[in-house]
Design a protein around this motif. Structure first.
Motif, PDB file in Angstrom:
ATOM      1  N   ARG A   1      17.629  41.509  40.562  1.00 47.15           N
ATOM      2  CA  ARG A   1      17.710  40.254  39.869  1.00 47.15           C
ATOM      3  C   ARG A   1      16.414  39.887  38.955  1.00 47.15           C
ATOM      4  NH1 ARG A   1      18.277  37.809  45.158  1.00 47.15           N
ATOM      5  NH2 ARG A   1      20.561  38.352  45.827  1.00 47.15           N
ATOM      6  N   LEU A   2      15.387  40.320  39.772  1.00 49.48           N
ATOM      7  CA  LEU A   2      14.094  40.245  38.992  1.00 49.48           C
ATOM      8  C   LEU A   2      13.927  40.818  37.559  1.00 49.48           C
ATOM      9  CD1 LEU A   2      11.558  40.149  41.952  1.00 49.48           C
ATOM     10  CD2 LEU A   2      12.136  38.326  40.445  1.00 49.48           C
ATOM     11  N   VAL A   3      14.617  42.374  37.573  1.00 47.07           N
ATOM     12  CA  VAL A   3      14.586  43.022  36.487  1.00 47.07           C
ATOM     13  C   VAL A   3      15.533  42.522  35.330  1.00 47.07           C
ATOM     14  CG1 VAL A   3      15.227  45.165  35.694  1.00 47.07           C
ATOM     15  CG2 VAL A   3      13.798  45.251  37.845  1.00 47.07           C
ATOM     16  N   HIS A   4      16.430  41.972  35.832  1.00 45.78           N
ATOM     17  CA  HIS A   4      17.472  41.513  34.867  1.00 45.78           C
ATOM     18  C   HIS A   4      17.186  40.132  34.273  1.00 45.78           C
ATOM     19  CE1 HIS A   4      19.956  45.191  34.842  1.00 45.78           C
ATOM     20  NE2 HIS A   4      19.874  45.082  35.964  1.00 45.78           N
ATOM     21  N   GLY A   5      16.348  39.346  34.923  1.00 44.37           N
ATOM     22  CA  GLY A   5      15.800  37.995  34.614  1.00 44.37           C
ATOM     23  C   GLY A   5      16.645  37.078  35.378  1.00 44.37           C
ATOM     24  N   GLU A   6      17.225  37.388  36.264  1.00 46.44           N
ATOM     25  CA  GLU A   6      18.115  36.309  36.845  1.00 46.44           C
ATOM     26  C   GLU A   6      17.365  35.341  37.983  1.00 46.44           C
ATOM     27  OE1 GLU A   6      21.630  37.998  39.069  1.00 46.44           O
ATOM     28  OE2 GLU A   6      21.895  39.312  37.333  1.00 46.44           O
ATOM     29  N   PRO A   7      17.587  34.242  38.143  1.00 38.16           N
ATOM     30  CA  PRO A   7      16.770  33.462  39.085  1.00 38.16           C
ATOM     31  C   PRO A   7      16.840  33.857  40.485  1.00 38.16           C
ATOM     32  CG  PRO A   7      18.489  32.244  38.265  1.00 38.16           C
ATOM     33  CD  PRO A   7      18.701  33.544  37.492  1.00 38.16           C
TER      34      PRO A   7
END
Length: 50
Positions: free
Chosen positions: A32-38
């Motif tokens: 999630r962090l890598v793909h920019g998801e909260p």
């Protein structure tokens, strides 16, 4: 002998399952962090620092 081996296998599985679950949770959080998801805020992150 077989009962002891079965007991050992059960103990290892009992220890391994929570470790694998925690690892999977960390991988999902990293993804999630890598793909920019909260990422959901944790209770400790929401508390003001002293």
């Amino acid at each position: 002998m077989a009962a002891q081996r079965a007991s050992d296998i059960g103990m290892v599985c009992g220890l391994l399952i929570p470790v694998l679950a925690n690892f999977a949770m960390l991988l999902r959080k990293r993804q999630r962090l890598v793909h920019g998801e909260p990422v959901k805020a944790t209770a400790t992150a929401a508390q003001p620092s002293a």
